[in-house]
Design an enzyme around this catalytic site. Structure first.
Site, PDB file in Angstrom:
ATOM      1  CG  ASP A   1      -2.140   1.014   1.061  1.00 13.82           C
ATOM      2  OD1 ASP A   1      -2.223   1.476   0.135  1.00 13.82           O
ATOM      3  OD2 ASP A   1      -2.565   1.097   2.204  1.00 13.82           O
ATOM      4  N   GLY A   2       0.317   2.450  -0.669  1.00 11.72           N
ATOM      5  CA  GLY A   2       1.024   3.598  -0.546  1.00 11.72           C
ATOM      6  C   GLY A   2       1.715   4.217  -1.766  1.00 11.72           C
ATOM      7  CG  ASN A   3       2.278   1.422  -4.971  1.00  9.11           C
ATOM      8  OD1 ASN A   3       3.251   1.060  -4.281  1.00  9.11           O
ATOM      9  ND2 ASN A   3       1.916   0.275  -5.859  1.00  9.11           N
TER      10      ASN A   3
ATOM     11  NE  ARG B   1      -3.724   6.919  -7.771  1.00 12.14           N
ATOM     12  CZ  ARG B   1      -3.576   6.621  -6.293  1.00 12.14           C
ATOM     13  NH1 ARG B   1      -3.502   7.707  -5.485  1.00 12.14           N
ATOM     14  NH2 ARG B   1      -3.892   5.622  -5.866  1.00 12.14           N
TER      15      ARG B   1
ATOM     16  CG  HIS C   1       0.407   1.971  -9.336  1.00 11.07           C
ATOM     17  ND1 HIS C   1       0.165   1.728  -8.034  1.00 11.07           N
ATOM     18  CD2 HIS C   1      -0.688   2.746  -9.793  1.00 11.07           C
ATOM     19  CE1 HIS C   1      -1.123   2.018  -7.806  1.00 11.07           C
ATOM     20  NE2 HIS C   1      -1.484   2.752  -8.871  1.00 11.07           N
TER      21      HIS C   1
ATOM     22  CG  LEU D   1       8.990 -17.528  -2.916  1.00 10.51           C
ATOM     23  CD1 LEU D   1       8.642 -17.423  -1.805  1.00 10.51           C
ATOM     24  CD2 LEU D   1      10.001 -16.300  -3.585  1.00 10.51           C
TER      25      LEU D   1
ATOM     26  CG  LEU E   1      -6.964  -8.221   7.865  1.00 14.69           C
ATOM     27  CD1 LEU E   1      -8.145  -9.388   8.433  1.00 14.69           C
ATOM     28  CD2 LEU E   1      -6.160  -8.317   7.515  1.00 14.69           C
ATOM     29  CB  SER E   2      -8.319  -3.436   2.719  1.00 16.44           C
ATOM     30  OG  SER E   2      -8.064  -2.192   3.506  1.00 16.44           O
TER      31      SER E   2
HETATM   32  C1  FPP Z   1      -1.761   0.043  -3.647  1.00 17.46           C
HETATM   33  O1  FPP Z   1      -1.207   1.581  -3.472  1.00 17.46           O
HETATM   34  C2  FPP Z   1      -1.103  -0.646  -4.652  1.00 17.46           C
HETATM   35  C3  FPP Z   1      -1.775  -1.012  -5.694  1.00 17.46           C
HETATM   36  C4  FPP Z   1      -3.315  -1.057  -5.825  1.00 17.46           C
HETATM   37  C5  FPP Z   1      -1.095  -1.694  -6.947  1.00 17.46           C
HETATM   38  C6  FPP Z   1      -0.098  -2.613  -6.394  1.00 17.46           C
HETATM   39  C7  FPP Z   1       0.457  -3.130  -7.710  1.00 17.46           C
HETATM   40  C8  FPP Z   1       1.996  -3.772  -7.776  1.00 17.46           C
HETATM   41  C9  FPP Z   1       2.946  -3.018  -6.949  1.00 17.46           C
HETATM   42  C10 FPP Z   1       2.331  -4.109  -9.346  1.00 17.46           C
HETATM   43  C11 FPP Z   1       1.449  -5.330  -9.731  1.00 17.46           C
HETATM   44  C12 FPP Z   1       2.434  -6.184 -10.717  1.00 17.46           C
HETATM   45  C13 FPP Z   1       2.261  -7.301 -10.864  1.00 17.46           C
HETATM   46  C14 FPP Z   1       2.863  -8.228 -11.607  1.00 17.46           C
HETATM   47  C15 FPP Z   1       1.033  -8.368 -10.225  1.00 17.46           C
HETATM   48  P1  FPP Z   1      -2.462   2.653  -3.901  1.00 17.46           P
HETATM   49  O2  FPP Z   1      -2.411   3.073  -5.109  1.00 17.46           O
HETATM   50  O3  FPP Z   1      -3.710   2.176  -3.035  1.00 17.46           O
HETATM   51  O4  FPP Z   1      -1.589   3.927  -2.710  1.00 17.46           O
HETATM   52  P2  FPP Z   1      -2.327   5.094  -1.957  1.00 17.46           P
HETATM   53  O5  FPP Z   1      -3.156   4.481  -1.010  1.00 17.46           O
HETATM   54  O6  FPP Z   1      -1.246   5.843  -1.693  1.00 17.46           O
HETATM   55  O7  FPP Z   1      -3.130   5.626  -3.012  1.00 17.46           O
END
Ligand code: FPP
Length: 244
Positions: free
Chosen positions: A31-33, A44, A48, A143, A202-203
């Site tokens: 979380d937090g991208n 955004r 990601h 793994l 847990l969302s």
């Molecule tokens: C949550 O951060 C993150 C996601 C919804 C996407 C995560 C996906 C990846 C890291 C890559 C996936 C790749 C593969 C190959 C499966 P957010 O966008 O909710 O962050 P925020 O809460 O700060 O808005």
């Protein structure tokens, strides 16, 4: 950035007693991208993308440290509500992840890939890419990575209940029997669940499977998840188990 503080990483790692309980199955809510990108004045999608690099590093950390299974919450059933551009971008990362060079690396490291969730809602070429990486890593015995894609804990329980009623008409229902029908099947439940970004919920992730899981939170955004935090989560898990 992650190369700084190597001595801090070593200091935490050395405190772990690898002969005492360590988590075999780790689940992560990455979380937090979005916030990571916003703080840097970036779109955004840049968050990601950075998140995917951290995901790759984390997979390698799990591999190097003999973790059995890693479940990653990559796309929740709720994520469809985001703007189409963002949804499309996250989906495109899956295609990027399963490019040949990366599959080669997975095979060199003996890593097997699974997807959990209802993947039928993704574009056909994405499903194709998912099936491809699952097939190409099928024979690996190291793994196991479970990518949760279009995954929701409640819909997992619901689909399991429906399949079980269909398959086991009239038979006794036990927890063990029910678990077989969950997306995670007979794989052991997570020992440790990590959530980044300071949120402590847990969302809708692994609701059934996390009944006995240790929860571990950090305020760092997912792209900043580091080796030091990885070892810290394992150390904290171990200390909790020693106290129990
Ligand atoms: C949550 O951060 C993150 C996601 C919804 C996407 C995560 C996906 C990846 C890291 C890559 C996936 C790749 C593969 C190959 C499966 P957010 O966008 O909710 O962050 P925020 O809460 O700060 O808005």
């Amino acid at each position: 950035m992650k190369w700084f503080g190597l001595s801090r990483v070593r200091a935490v790692k050395e405190k772990i007693d690898w002969n005492s309980p360590t988590p075999k199955h780790i689940a992560i809510m990455m979380d937090g991208n979005g916030r990571w990108a916003k703080r840097r004045g970036l779109p955004r999608s840049a968050g990601h993308y950075a998140g995917m690099q951290t995901m790759r590093e984390t997979i390698n950390m799990c591999h190097r440290n003999g973790i059995d299974s890693l479940t990653l919450y990559a796309f929740s059933t709720e994520n469809w509500k985001r703007p189409k551009d963002e949804v499309d971008y996250i989906i495109s990362l899956v295609g990027e992840f399963v490019q040949d060079t990366n599959v080669q690396e997975l095979n060199e490291n003996n890593i097997r890939v699974f997807f959990i969730g209802d993947i039928s809602r993704f574009p056909e070429e994405t499903q194709e890419a998912m099936r491809k990486v699952v097939g190409l890593t099928y024979n690996n015995s190291g793994l196991k990575i479970f990518f949760a894609m279009n995954y929701g804990g409640r819909s997992d329980i619901l689909q399991a209940a429906r399949s079980m009623l269909e398959t086991n008409k009239g038979k006794e229902i036990t927890e063990e029997e029910f678990e077989r029908f969950l997306y995670t099947g007979q794989n052991p439940c997570p020992d440790l669940l990590i959530r980044t970004s300071g949120e402590k919920r847990l969302s809708n992730f692994l609701l059934w499977q996390s009944a006995h899981t240790e929860l571990w939170f950090t305020d760092e955004m997912w792209p900043d998840f580091s080796e030091e935090l990885f070892y810290q989560s394992i150390l904290d898990y171990q200390n909790r188990k020693k106290r129990a």
